[in-house]
Design a protein around this motif. Structure first.
Motif, PDB file in Angstrom:
ATOM      1  N   LEU A   1      17.880 -49.827  25.403  1.00 40.87           N
ATOM      2  CA  LEU A   1      16.461 -50.042  25.660  1.00 40.87           C
ATOM      3  C   LEU A   1      15.731 -50.570  24.438  1.00 40.87           C
ATOM      4  CD1 LEU A   1      15.344 -46.875  27.670  1.00 40.87           C
ATOM      5  CD2 LEU A   1      15.255 -49.238  28.474  1.00 40.87           C
ATOM      6  N   ALA A   2      14.704 -51.355  24.681  1.00 39.80           N
ATOM      7  CA  ALA A   2      13.796 -51.745  23.609  1.00 39.80           C
ATOM      8  C   ALA A   2      13.129 -50.491  23.068  1.00 39.80           C
ATOM      9  CB  ALA A   2      12.744 -52.717  24.152  1.00 39.80           C
ATOM     10  N   GLY A   3      13.130 -50.330  21.738  1.00 40.51           N
ATOM     11  CA  GLY A   3      12.499 -49.177  21.116  1.00 40.51           C
ATOM     12  C   GLY A   3      13.378 -47.951  21.047  1.00 40.51           C
ATOM     13  N   ALA A   4      14.661 -48.069  21.411  1.00 41.27           N
ATOM     14  CA  ALA A   4      15.555 -46.905  21.430  1.00 41.27           C
ATOM     15  C   ALA A   4      16.242 -46.649  20.093  1.00 41.27           C
ATOM     16  CB  ALA A   4      16.606 -47.066  22.523  1.00 41.27           C
ATOM     17  N   GLY A   5      16.005 -47.475  19.089  1.00 41.93           N
ATOM     18  CA  GLY A   5      16.586 -47.234  17.772  1.00 41.93           C
ATOM     19  C   GLY A   5      17.949 -47.856  17.560  1.00 41.93           C
ATOM     20  N   LYS A   6      18.171 -49.032  18.145  1.00 44.02           N
ATOM     21  CA  LYS A   6      19.472 -49.700  17.983  1.00 44.02           C
ATOM     22  C   LYS A   6      19.719 -50.070  16.522  1.00 44.02           C
ATOM     23  CE  LYS A   6      18.256 -52.796  21.075  1.00 44.02           C
ATOM     24  NZ  LYS A   6      17.049 -52.143  21.623  1.00 44.02           N
ATOM     25  N   THR A   7      18.710 -50.643  15.880  1.00 39.16           N
ATOM     26  CA  THR A   7      18.876 -51.067  14.488  1.00 39.16           C
ATOM     27  C   THR A   7      19.116 -49.864  13.588  1.00 39.16           C
ATOM     28  OG1 THR A   7      17.484 -53.007  14.856  1.00 39.16           O
ATOM     29  CG2 THR A   7      17.795 -52.298  12.585  1.00 39.16           C
ATOM     30  N   ALA A   8      18.377 -48.774  13.804  1.00 43.09           N
ATOM     31  CA  ALA A   8      18.554 -47.584  12.971  1.00 43.09           C
ATOM     32  C   ALA A   8      19.977 -47.045  13.086  1.00 43.09           C
ATOM     33  CB  ALA A   8      17.540 -46.510  13.376  1.00 43.09           C
ATOM     34  N   LEU A   9      20.524 -47.031  14.285  1.00 48.85           N
ATOM     35  CA  LEU A   9      21.892 -46.550  14.473  1.00 48.85           C
ATOM     36  C   LEU A   9      22.888 -47.458  13.764  1.00 48.85           C
ATOM     37  CD1 LEU A   9      23.975 -44.694  15.756  1.00 48.85           C
ATOM     38  CD2 LEU A   9      23.792 -46.024  17.868  1.00 48.85           C
TER      39      LEU A   9
ATOM     40  N   ARG B   1      -1.980 -46.661  26.396  1.00 44.47           N
ATOM     41  CA  ARG B   1      -0.925 -46.224  25.487  1.00 44.47           C
ATOM     42  C   ARG B   1      -0.494 -47.320  24.515  1.00 44.47           C
ATOM     43  NH1 ARG B   1       2.852 -42.821  29.763  1.00 44.47           N
ATOM     44  NH2 ARG B   1       1.130 -41.516  30.489  1.00 44.47           N
ATOM     45  N   LEU B   2      -0.417 -48.535  25.014  1.00 44.76           N
ATOM     46  CA  LEU B   2       0.048 -49.620  24.148  1.00 44.76           C
ATOM     47  C   LEU B   2      -0.905 -49.848  22.983  1.00 44.76           C
ATOM     48  CD1 LEU B   2       1.213 -52.112  26.909  1.00 44.76           C
ATOM     49  CD2 LEU B   2       2.633 -50.564  25.570  1.00 44.76           C
ATOM     50  N   ASP B   3      -2.199 -49.619  23.201  1.00 42.86           N
ATOM     51  CA  ASP B   3      -3.162 -49.746  22.116  1.00 42.86           C
ATOM     52  C   ASP B   3      -3.054 -48.581  21.144  1.00 42.86           C
ATOM     53  OD1 ASP B   3      -4.332 -52.140  23.041  1.00 42.86           O
ATOM     54  OD2 ASP B   3      -5.590 -51.030  24.453  1.00 42.86           O
ATOM     55  N   ALA B   4      -2.744 -47.391  21.669  1.00 51.32           N
ATOM     56  CA  ALA B   4      -2.664 -46.209  20.812  1.00 51.32           C
ATOM     57  C   ALA B   4      -1.372 -46.184  19.997  1.00 51.32           C
ATOM     58  CB  ALA B   4      -2.768 -44.940  21.650  1.00 51.32           C
ATOM     59  N   LEU B   5      -0.288 -46.747  20.544  1.00 48.38           N
ATOM     60  CA  LEU B   5       1.009 -46.686  19.865  1.00 48.38           C
ATOM     61  C   LEU B   5       1.209 -47.916  18.983  1.00 48.38           C
ATOM     62  CD1 LEU B   5       3.177 -45.174  22.722  1.00 48.38           C
ATOM     63  CD2 LEU B   5       2.404 -44.059  20.627  1.00 48.38           C
ATOM     64  N   VAL B   6       0.326 -48.027  18.023  1.00 48.86           N
ATOM     65  CA  VAL B   6       0.385 -49.090  17.016  1.00 48.86           C
ATOM     66  C   VAL B   6       0.084 -48.449  15.681  1.00 48.86           C
ATOM     67  CG1 VAL B   6      -0.623 -51.240  16.185  1.00 48.86           C
ATOM     68  CG2 VAL B   6      -0.368 -50.865  18.640  1.00 48.86           C
ATOM     69  N   CYS B   7       0.899 -48.716  14.703  1.00 44.42           N
ATOM     70  CA  CYS B   7       0.626 -48.231  13.350  1.00 44.42           C
ATOM     71  C   CYS B   7       1.124 -49.271  12.364  1.00 44.42           C
ATOM     72  CB  CYS B   7       1.293 -46.887  13.099  1.00 44.42           C
ATOM     73  SG  CYS B   7       0.829 -46.145  11.511  1.00 44.42           S
ATOM     74  N   GLU B   8       0.192 -49.983  11.807  1.00 45.05           N
ATOM     75  CA  GLU B   8       0.478 -51.050  10.846  1.00 45.05           C
ATOM     76  C   GLU B   8       1.458 -52.053  11.426  1.00 45.05           C
ATOM     77  OE1 GLU B   8       2.816 -51.440   7.826  1.00 45.05           O
ATOM     78  OE2 GLU B   8       1.391 -52.584   6.654  1.00 45.05           O
ATOM     79  N   SER B   9       2.658 -52.191  10.875  1.00 49.91           N
ATOM     80  CA  SER B   9       3.576 -53.216  11.393  1.00 49.91           C
ATOM     81  C   SER B   9       4.402 -52.722  12.579  1.00 49.91           C
ATOM     82  CB  SER B   9       4.518 -53.684  10.269  1.00 49.91           C
ATOM     83  OG  SER B   9       5.264 -52.597   9.775  1.00 49.91           O
ATOM     84  N   MET B  10       4.286 -51.440  12.943  1.00 52.20           N
ATOM     85  CA  MET B  10       5.026 -50.910  14.085  1.00 52.20           C
ATOM     86  C   MET B  10       4.164 -51.004  15.334  1.00 52.20           C
ATOM     87  SD  MET B  10       6.928 -47.500  12.567  1.00 52.20           S
ATOM     88  CE  MET B  10       5.419 -46.694  12.037  1.00 52.20           C
ATOM     89  N   SER B  11       4.721 -51.567  16.385  1.00 50.27           N
ATOM     90  CA  SER B  11       3.963 -51.746  17.615  1.00 50.27           C
ATOM     91  C   SER B  11       4.911 -51.735  18.810  1.00 50.27           C
ATOM     92  CB  SER B  11       3.200 -53.073  17.583  1.00 50.27           C
ATOM     93  OG  SER B  11       2.708 -53.411  18.856  1.00 50.27           O
ATOM     94  N   ILE B  12       4.659 -50.824  19.751  1.00 52.52           N
ATOM     95  CA  ILE B  12       5.452 -50.799  20.982  1.00 52.52           C
ATOM     96  C   ILE B  12       5.229 -52.081  21.775  1.00 52.52           C
ATOM     97  CG2 ILE B  12       5.354 -49.768  23.288  1.00 52.52           C
ATOM     98  CD1 ILE B  12       7.360 -48.405  21.688  1.00 52.52           C
ATOM     99  N   ARG B  13       4.010 -52.567  21.805  1.00 53.94           N
ATOM    100  CA  ARG B  13       3.710 -53.788  22.568  1.00 53.94           C
ATOM    101  C   ARG B  13       4.547 -54.960  22.050  1.00 53.94           C
ATOM    102  NH1 ARG B  13      -1.376 -53.787  22.085  1.00 53.94           N
ATOM    103  NH2 ARG B  13      -2.100 -53.312  24.203  1.00 53.94           N
TER     104      ARG B  13
END
Length: 624
Positions: A314-322, A502-514
């Motif tokens: 899934l998008a946002g599931a942490g593939k890169t981190a793993l 939610r998409l507006d709330a889940l934004v923090c600097e360069s991190m964005s769910i949208r």
């Protein structure tokens, strides 16, 4: 009267920057008992000092020690001496009012790390950035994960973990500063972008990112990075960036030539250093990887066996981190270095060309980019004879990998992609989706503190649900809560009650769910949905508020044959917009559906669908 010092056996060494271990002269060993391990950790944190029995009891049992606590501590100390082969009590001594561990700072990894950092700063001050980078790297290599990872988080332990984490990120900042002096700005950019997203309030990282972007010829993007930080600081904390950062912005605006690299010889070194082989820059190790132990183990085992590793999901599931965590675990087996290559599968500019991947690899290895028409030739030339691990991140199609040819013997490859790369033969594949609820709560505890999360258990679970238990969404939520300490979990969860907000709330600097989901939609429309069937099905499901759907449900809703409905569902999975469940159904996260509803209100989405087929069925009742 000073306490006489007795030298401990020279063979004993200790490690705290990860699980607690000691070296008995032959191998590294752990301490099986949790209480003995905690006792050793506390004595090592106060090495060569007397630690009172009262403090040890308080750390081991909080405010509710058993009546026999002092006797239990004596028993733990006795067994610890046996584990350390300290039968004459020369290392672990009994000294009123408690115990003292007689060890030198340099025998503990924390002391060695601090020594290396001091020397690296001295080298940097002496005009020797090459030596400084080597020293900073050696210090950072001592981290084996979260410090004191297998010790109960008591006040003493938590304070030390916080101090060590600050030391680690400050050392990373210093190392990057030294590398910027060496002209490695282009190869630093992927790592810097990850670090800035992980530490959105650290201004020094932003300054390094702005400098690297500017030197890479991306003046406008560098200024955009400053504006993003300023917006975050003003909106979240009500403060302006520091004076030094404001000055850097002005220098970038006026193209200050002093920001460019010094000419060779402009600042001669005090002493000549023979440079060691260049080590590639790589994203920092995500030491806290929650709920992925099985996937990590399978991925590492597969890559060790000589297979390419593929992380999909899934998008946002942490593939890169793993993938990055696995690469750090495998780093010692690839002394030629680890190289991170962004392949841009979901970016607006589209996937990176193979030739660009070869250039990134060459720069990371400190080599000249090979000449030639076919990228596979250059790829093979750069890797043959070396033991290098390469991570190709955000790959859109297997063709992006196949065009580079097979990995030479001794090298390893990890690929992250939303799809399974089914035509990439012989790969070990792991799939990641939403976290289990308990793992998601552990992730919040890690970033916010257990006391914060456990004080509002129902609100924490609601927050996890409204983030679809996706690691990226949870990380953003935690980052926002960390910068607003007067917000409760319940208050922030309430902000996420309306899916449209939610998409507006889940934004923090360069991190964005949208932005993350937008990349997944791009992958779908570019590569997997030439006739628009999957996108139309997704729009229909989003308007009907269907989170779980079977193939027969989708066929009935869309008026498509079963075979076409199944193809559409699988395309959504391959784009990272849906998760295939073991029971044959498909789950579309609420965040995905909210993003698609948002796209459905835009002319751009209608145009995309129109270009690929008819518009979504009008029989669906839109979500109100």
């Amino acid at each position: 009267m000073p306490i006489p010092r007795q030298a401990p056996p020279a063979r004993l060494r200790f490690r705290l920057m990860g699980p607690v271990e000691f070296h008995d002269g032959v191998q590294w060993r752990g301490i099986g008992s949790a209480k003995q391990r905690a006792l050793l950790a506390m004595l090592l944190l106060k090495a060569d000092q007397v630690v009172s029995l009262e403090q040890l009891v308080a750390e081991l049992w909080d405010d509710n020690p058993p009546a026999s606590a002092s006797g239990l501590v004596a028993g733990y100390a006795w067994r610890l001496r046996r584990a350390l082969n300290d039968r004459d009590s020369r290392v672990l001594t009994t000294r009123s009012p408690g115990y003292r561990l007689v060890v030198a700072a340099e025998t503990i990894d924390i002391g060695e790390c601090e020594r290396l950092i001091r020397q690296a700063h001295a080298d940097l001050a002496a005009g020797l950035p090459d030596a400084a980078v080597e020293g900073f790297d050696a210090a950072l290599a001592l981290w084996r994960g979260a410090p004191l990872a297998d010790v109960r988080p008591t006040p003493l332990v938590m304070a030390e973990v916080a101090r060590l984490e600050e030391t680690r990120i400050a050392t990373v900042e210093a190392r990057i500063g030294a590398e910027l002096e060496l002209g490695r700005h282009s190869m630093l950019l992927p790592e810097l972008k990850v670090l800035v997203s992980q530490h959105p309030l650290r201004e020094r990282l932003h300054a390094h990112l702005m400098t690297a972007l500017y030197r890479d010829g991306q003046q406008a993007v560098a200024l955009g990075a400053y504006r993003d930080l300023r917006r975050l600081l003003v909106d979240e904390l009500g403060i302006e960036p520091s004076e030094s950062l404001r000055d850097l912005e002005q220098r970038i605006l006026r193209n200050d030539p002093a920001l460019r690299l010094h000419h060779p010889g402009a600042r001669p070194p005090v002493r000549v250093v023979t440079p060691s082989p260049p080590a590639s820059r790589f994203p920092a190790d995500p030491v806290a990887l929650h709920g992925r132990a099985a996937e990590l183990g399978r991925l590492v085992k597969g890559v060790r066996s000589g297979r390419p590793g593929v992380v999909q999901g899934l998008a946002g599931a942490g593939k890169t981190a793993l993938a990055v965590r696995a690469a750090h675990e495998l780093a010692a087996e690839h002394p030629g270095g680890s190289v991170f290559v962004p392949m841009g599968g979901g970016t607006p500019d589209g996937p990176a060309e193979a030739a660009r991947a070869v250039r990134v690899l060459a720069e990371a290895l400190g080599l000249s980019s090979p000449t030639g028409d076919h990228p596979a030739s250059g790829w093979s030339t750069l890797l043959t004879g070396r033991r290098v691990l390469v991570v190709l991140d955000d790959v859109a199609t297997a063709a992006q990998v196949r065009v580079l040819g097979p990995m030479p013997v001794g090298c390893a490859l990890i690929v992250t992609s939303r799809s399974g790369m089914t035509t990439l033969d012989g790969a070990t594949r792991v799939s990641v989706g939403s976290l289990d609820a308990d793992d998601a709560l552990d992730m919040l505890r890690y970033h916010l503190g257990a006391e914060v999360v456990d004080a509002e258990p129902e609100a924490a679970r609601t927050l996890v649900e409204r983030c679809d238990a996706l690691p990226l969404a949870l990380r953003i939520a935690a980052a926002r809560l960390a910068t607003r300490q007067n917000w409760s979990l319940a208050a922030f969860a309430a902000r996420l009650a309306d899916p449209a907000a939610r998409l507006d709330a889940l934004v923090c600097e360069s991190m964005s769910i949208r932005d993350c989901l937008a990349g997944a939609v791009r992958v779908l429309t570019r590569y997997g949905d030439g006739d628009g069937v999957a996108l139309r099905a997704l729009r229909l499901l989003s308007r009907l508020d269907r989170g779980l759907v079977s193939v027969s449900n989708l066929a009935a809703l869309s008026g498509q044959p079963m075979a076409a409905a199944e193809v559409a569902a699988e395309r959504l999975v391959d784009a990272g917009l849906a998760e295939a469940l073991p029971d044959g159904r498909y789950r579309i996260p609420e965040l995905v559906r909210a993003h698609v509803r948002e796209l459905g209100r835009s002319p751009e989405c209608d145009q995309v669908v129109a270009l690929r087929g008819q518009h979504s069925p009008t029989t669906a009742r839109p979500r109100r």
